[in-house]
Design an enzyme around this catalytic site. Sequence first.
Site, mmCIF file in Angstrom:
data_model
loop_
_atom_site.group_PDB
_atom_site.id
_atom_site.type_symbol
_atom_site.label_atom_id
_atom_site.label_comp_id
_atom_site.label_asym_id
_atom_site.label_seq_id
_atom_site.Cartn_x
_atom_site.Cartn_y
_atom_site.Cartn_z
ATOM 1 C CE1 TYR A 118 36.334 14.805 32.786
ATOM 2 C CE2 TYR A 118 35.602 13.441 30.954
ATOM 3 C CZ TYR A 118 36.618 13.983 31.712
ATOM 4 O OH TYR A 118 37.920 13.691 31.405
ATOM 5 C CE LYS A 164 43.537 24.154 43.953
ATOM 6 N NZ LYS A 164 45.011 24.042 44.090
ATOM 7 C CG ASP A 196 47.721 21.921 44.162
ATOM 8 O OD1 ASP A 196 47.142 21.259 45.049
ATOM 9 O OD2 ASP A 196 47.933 23.143 44.270
ATOM 10 C CG ASP A 220 40.835 12.309 32.144
ATOM 11 O OD1 ASP A 220 41.080 11.178 31.671
ATOM 12 O OD2 ASP A 220 40.988 13.358 31.496
ATOM 13 C CG ASP A 224 46.356 9.916 30.908
ATOM 14 O OD1 ASP A 224 45.481 9.059 31.178
ATOM 15 O OD2 ASP A 224 46.514 10.369 29.756
HETATM 16 C C1 IPM Z 1 39.459 8.465 29.607
HETATM 17 C C2 IPM Z 1 39.448 9.413 28.433
HETATM 18 C C3 IPM Z 1 38.105 10.077 28.264
HETATM 19 C C4 IPM Z 1 37.762 10.787 29.558
HETATM 20 C C5 IPM Z 1 38.077 11.060 27.076
HETATM 21 C C6 IPM Z 1 38.275 10.355 25.779
HETATM 22 C C7 IPM Z 1 36.841 11.881 27.006
HETATM 23 O O1 IPM Z 1 40.473 10.349 28.546
HETATM 24 O O2 IPM Z 1 38.626 7.543 29.642
HETATM 25 O O3 IPM Z 1 40.307 8.624 30.490
HETATM 26 O O4 IPM Z 1 38.273 11.875 29.814
HETATM 27 O O5 IPM Z 1 36.949 10.245 30.328
HETATM 28 MN MN MN Z 2 41.838 10.007 30.188
#
Ligand code: IPM
Ligand code: MN
Length: 335
Positions: A118, A164, A196, A220, A224
């Site tokens: 990032y 990785k 992975d 990140d 999710d």
């Molecule tokens: C999160 C979000 C952010 C990230 C995005 C909006 C840039 O997805 O906080 O998980 O990737 O950090």
């Molecule tokens: Mn995110």
Amino acid sequence: MKVVLLPGDGIGAEVVAEAGKALAAVAPDVETSEHPIGLEAIARDGEALPAATLAACEESDGVLLGAVGAGDYSWSASNPEDGMFALRRALDVYANLRPFRAGAIDLVIVRELVGGLYFGERGTRADGTVFDTCEYRPDEVDRVLRRGFELARRRRGRLTSVDKANVLATSRLWRERATALAADYPDVELDHLLVDTAAMRLVEAPESFDVIVTENTFGDILSDVAAALAGGLGVAASASLGDAGPGLFEPVHGTAPDIAGRGVANPTAAIRSVAMLLEHGLDRPAEAARLDAALNRVAAGLRTPDQGGNATTAELGDAVVAALGADARQELADA
Ligand code: IPM
Ligand code: MN
Ligand code: NAD
């Protein structure tokens, strides 16, 4: 104690409104102030993180952020996500704790938040090649790994470092440092997993994880995945912590342009983030536990559409406030 509320864009503002009510109900002595970030800030000041917003955050004891971003991905010179990155970086909140709980699942992802892919150098070469780079200094890796070890030690004593290392040099450093630091934590069982494989194992056997510690981008994506297994993005909260100074507390979800403006977003993730703020940011674990308990009781009977119900954002927020009031009256009656 001072808490800064940064509602942000889309459902960010809708869920922070409810989170603010819950905070006021559970900890009425905490002073709050609201500041712009993201699209609203760009429209007003031309920048995603206005200096006044950052100053208020730096002087506070904790920051609650909704979400930023338009979701159209047509980046201008100042895009809303940059405001959030600047804030994470300025507060140096390198350890992003994302707990996931549901049934047999009880795991925490510790995502490195202010480095890696990032924040590495990016750009465009003369021939049109575009590049992003992933960079880590050993001390940046060590400090987040130590958070992982310390958290694992207070939980079930198992830390999974995800990388990785079969491809990336930064991952080899990550694995090397994790192995070296393990000597300081003999009570923690460390294992390494390629990212992975970790994604697959998360889906197949999420209950096998205790604490996962990993690079920014990996964290990140994996968070999710974990959210999908544990009730969805509507309930996933997070705490971003540094070594000193205020922490940043925010739901894992974004601005949800597909449902924004309809008053149906689930405020649970934002309200849980308030509980994390009380626990980790303000050192008020009793209020954090009260808020968590109120939220659990409300969730058993009242659901927003993402959880299969038809409650509105405000109905859920109001029910949490009412549950907190009922608890307080019960405590008085018991006393
Ligand atoms: C999160 C979000 C952010 C990230 C995005 C909006 C840039 O997805 O906080 O998980 O990737 O950090
Ligand atoms: Mn995110
Ligand atoms: P998103 O998290 O906003 O939404 C993904 C899906 O989950 C959508 O279908 C949405 O309706 C649903 N969802 C998310 N939160 C919900 C809630 N509280 N209640 C009910 N349903 C919910 O991800 P996206 O659509 O990929 O991103 C939209 C924008 O948000 C982008 O600009 C992105 O950069 C931004 N974003 C910001 C943050 C942040 O500020 N921390 C985090 C993630 C994404």
